[in-house]
Write a protein that holds these residues in place. Structure first.
Motif, mmCIF file in Angstrom:
data_model
loop_
_atom_site.group_PDB
_atom_site.id
_atom_site.type_symbol
_atom_site.label_atom_id
_atom_site.label_comp_id
_atom_site.label_asym_id
_atom_site.label_seq_id
_atom_site.Cartn_x
_atom_site.Cartn_y
_atom_site.Cartn_z
ATOM 1 N N ASN A 541 0.805 -1.222 0.000
ATOM 2 C CA ASN A 541 0.000 0.000 0.000
ATOM 3 C C ASN A 541 0.837 1.271 0.000
ATOM 4 N N ASN A 542 1.870 1.302 0.844
ATOM 5 C CA ASN A 542 2.626 2.539 1.013
ATOM 6 C C ASN A 542 4.126 2.258 0.924
ATOM 7 N N ALA A 543 4.764 2.945 0.007
ATOM 8 C CA ALA A 543 6.214 2.831 -0.153
ATOM 9 C C ALA A 543 6.726 4.114 -0.792
ATOM 10 N N TYR A 544 8.022 4.283 -0.757
ATOM 11 C CA TYR A 544 8.616 5.436 -1.427
ATOM 12 C C TYR A 544 10.053 5.107 -1.808
ATOM 13 N N LYS A 545 10.598 5.900 -2.708
ATOM 14 C CA LYS A 545 12.017 5.808 -3.021
ATOM 15 C C LYS A 545 12.526 7.203 -3.354
ATOM 16 N N THR A 546 13.780 7.414 -3.061
ATOM 17 C CA THR A 546 14.408 8.703 -3.317
ATOM 18 C C THR A 546 15.845 8.461 -3.710
ATOM 19 N N GLY A 547 16.400 9.382 -4.444
ATOM 20 C CA GLY A 547 17.772 9.182 -4.880
ATOM 21 C C GLY A 547 18.301 10.365 -5.658
ATOM 22 N N ALA A 548 19.519 10.210 -6.131
ATOM 23 C CA ALA A 548 20.176 11.276 -6.874
ATOM 24 C C ALA A 548 21.194 10.669 -7.828
ATOM 25 N N GLU A 549 21.434 11.378 -8.915
ATOM 26 C CA GLU A 549 22.472 11.022 -9.871
ATOM 27 C C GLU A 549 23.235 12.279 -10.247
ATOM 28 N N VAL A 550 24.533 12.132 -10.425
ATOM 29 C CA VAL A 550 25.362 13.250 -10.857
ATOM 30 C C VAL A 550 26.440 12.712 -11.782
#
Length: 690
Positions: A541-550
């Motif tokens: 039901n509930n999830a998230y993801k976060t991140g970055a690229e450089v």
């Protein structure tokens, strides 16, 4: 479905009839329109936000084994490996149908095998790919339903060449696996028509990892294709294509069976008309058909002494797209259209049980089960995407899409029926995007984007029944009642080039940070109610993801460069208080070298961190960190001849990627442990263009 074909035929014939009434104009090379669909044109006022492009594959020193291997050098991408042939790309922890992978702006080839021994990347010849375009999230509605991003494999466009005969021949060799690659391409271009063809052959033996352990990974593959382009008028073009690919004797170290044969056929027909009016810039129609026929057996496995298993499966994919680019007012472009995707699969698994509980049976027991249960999925979509230059340096994009998804199962197994009572189902999905690209200076721009991506469950997630389709030894059961998963993704990116005077030349920078809110995320979890060693697909039901690229590249002293690329992602399953599955660890690439017209050198150091964030409900285990070093060199003794050599994994490291499948039913290795990558590998490559 018949009505779709009639509509496509009508739209193809209508402009032809119109053209016969218009004044004939001379067709020249400059007036020929380009029908092979390119998402990224290099124009910051029309290109999609938060995209990246990888090209120059014609100068690739080490020939990739299939298209997915091209992604191994792209920042933010990882590879899901079952062997040396069945390879899938993963981007920001999105994989399989979470990534909208297609070629030439809309053509899809779906796998027949539930183990994905034959993903789309195995049906497209690497030598025909000119570039790979990536939209990093659900930031466009023009290319079908999108959840985690869009990948467009762009094939060579012959209209970019001068009139006459063109071609190339190339060959490559790799010592680790005694691997041979050969390819030929031929093109003939006139102002009125053009013909292009290709033929490729690959023969790979088993490779050895850094500890000299032989990994079952051999395969043979051949492919060929033809494409005929016809310029009906100065503003009309039609292209028909046909290609086939054949995989033979493919060993899959991470799957319970091997491929005896895999045959795919793809037919395409495209049409584009530029009426040259103030309101309509073009009308484009795209249609395609693909069929995959696949046989897998366990005849070369240790389990064959106890059971003879054979699975014969097939998949049919048909689809099309109609798009109109129109300009209702100045500085506003509207891309409106409809697309259609039909997938149906069927197949049976036959098992002849010769031994039970260690005792040889006098009369073997034969069991026949349906794999896909004769299922299908239809997706009819309509979309509109607007690009508005709200100011001289500002581009606003707004898009909305509706998908009407229907699915059904025609021959369900009794056990599957007892679980779900499956029936015809209809889903209504609405997705959309909004973004702003702000040009700060002629060489720098800032991007803001929001995308609401929606993806209905694929056929494995809906209809597979007690079949091993994962990286582990669990059997998987689908769920036809799964809700569509959604991705609300927010992203900010900065890109640009800074020029210097003196020793340093330029600094190229590409960076972005994103956050995704995931609802009804589809995954598989261990569930004892479905049997011992069993998993079932479910909604989180509930999830998230976060991140970055450089990625930053500094060029200096005219021809030298230093480049660094980094990618990090963190994902959380809030329902289970753990990570989402198949999340790659932090990756850092450092490379330096020299690039001149006649020769080039690239030294790259790859650093991959330990992955401690695990999905325990998925059965994941920790993956140790590793470091590898690659050196590639190329030389052009004459303008049309390219020579290349390389050393991959120079340090002979023994390692495995976190997303690799585990060994299954193999001898000489530890079953249940992840597949290790090739050890030190020397390669050579030669290409001649004419």
């Amino acid at each position: 479905m018949k009505s779709i074909y009639l509509l496509v035929a009508y739209l193809l014939l209508l402009p032809v009839a119109y053209a016969q009434k218009t004044e004939e104009k001379t067709i020249t090379k400059d007036s020929i329109i380009h029908i092979e669909e390119v998402i990224v044109t290099g124009n910051p006022t029309t290109d999609p936000v938060l995209h990246t492009v990888s090209n120059n594959y014609s100068e690739q020193i080490v020939q990739p084994k299939n298209v997915a291997d091209m992604f191994s050098n792209l920042n933010g991408f990882s590879i899901i490996k079952r062997g040396n042939y069945a390879v899938d790309p993963s981007f920001r922890a999105s994989q399989y149908e979470q990534l909208n992978v297609q070629y030439d702006g809309g053509v899809k080839v779906m796998n027949a095998c539930p183990n994905r021994m034959d993903p789309i990347t195995s049906h497209v010849a690497p030598e025909t790919i000119e570039r790979i375009e990536i939209i990093k999230g659900p930031y466009s509605v023009r290319y079908g339903a999108s959840f985690g991003g869009i990948v467009n494999l762009v094939t060579h466009d012959p209209t970019s060449l001068e009139k006459g005969f063109h071609g190339s021949v190339a060959s490559g060799y790799e010592t680790n696996g005694n691997a041979y690659v050969g390819m030929t391409q031929l093109k003939y271009i006139t102002n009125k028509f053009d013909v292009s063809s290709h033929f490729g052959y690959r023969n790979y033996d088993n490779y050895e990892d850094g500890d000299d352990v032989e990994i079952p990974s051999a395969f043979k593959s051949t492919n060929y294709g033809f494409k005929l382009g016809y310029n009906m008028a100065h503003n009309q073009r039609m292209v028909a294509g046909w290609k086939q690919a054949f995989g033979r004797d493919v060993l899959h170290a991470g799957l319970p069976m091997d491929t005896d044969y895999d045959n795919s056929s793809v037919a395409t027909l495209d049409y584009k008309w530029q009426p040259n009016t103030d309101k309509v810039e073009y009308i484009q129609v795209k249609s395609y058909y693909s069929y995959v026929d696949h046989l897998m057996t366990n005849h070369k496995r240790s389990t064959f002494a106890m059971m003879n298993a054979e699975a014969l499966v097939d998949a049919t994919t048909t689809g099309g797209k109609i798009e109109v680019l129109w300009k209702p007012i100045t500085h506003l472009k509207m891309y409106s259209g409809a697309d259609y995707l039909h997938i149906d699969r069927d197949g049976t698994k036959t098992r002849v049980i010769k031994m039970q509980n260690g005792t040889i049976l006098d009369t073997p027991i034969t069991k026949v089960n349906s794999i896909w249960q004769d299922s299908y999925i239809n997706d009819m979509g309509i979309f509109t995407e607007a690009k508005w230059n709200v100011a001289t340096k500002s581009l606003l994009t707004l898009g909305i899409r509706y998908d009407h998804v229907t699915s059904d199962i025609n021959n369900p197994e009794d056990g599957f029926t007892a679980l779900y009572s499956p029936a015809y189902r209809t889903e209504h999905n609405v997705s959309g995007t909004t973004s702003l690209k702000q040009i700060l200076t002629p060489n720098w721009y800032l991007e803001f984007a929001y995308g609401h991506g929606v993806r209905s469950a694929n056929m494995i997630e809906r209809y597979i029944y007690q079949f091993n389709v994962g990286q582990d030894s669990y059997t998987y059961t689908g769920n036809p009642n799964l809700k569509a998963e959604t991705n609300d993704q927010f992203e900010v990116g900065v890109n640009g080039v800074k020029s210097f005077n003196g020793f340093f030349d330029k600094l190229h920078l590409e960076s972005s940070v994103y956050y995704s809110i995931l609802n009804n995320y589809i995954s598989a979890i261990i569930d004892a109610d479905y049997g011992t060693n069993a998993k079932v697909f479910t909604n989180i039901n509930n999830a998230y993801k976060t991140g970055a690229e450089v990625a930053a590249e500094l060029t200096f002293a005219n021809h030298y460069f230093f480049k660094t690329e980094a990618a990090y992602i963190y994902a959380k399953n809030k329902d289970f208080d753990e990570s989402l599955p198949l999340v790659p660890p932090f990756q850092l690439r450092l490379s330096t070298g020299i690039e001149k017209e006649k020769y080039w050198l690239n030294v790259r150091y790859n650093i991959t961190a330990t992955q401690h964030e695990l999905a325990y409900s998925f059965g994941e285990i920790t993956t140790a960190n590793y470091e590898t070093l690659d050196i590639k060199m190329g030389y052009k003794p004459i303008p049309k001849l390219t020579l290349g050599v390389a050393v991959l994994n120079l340090l002979d490291e023994t390692y495995h990627n976190h997303l690799n499948f585990a060994f299954k039913s193999q001898t000489g290795v530890t079953n249940g442990t992840p597949i290790t990558e090739p050890g030190r590998n020397f390669t050579a490559f030669v290409q001649y263009k004419f």
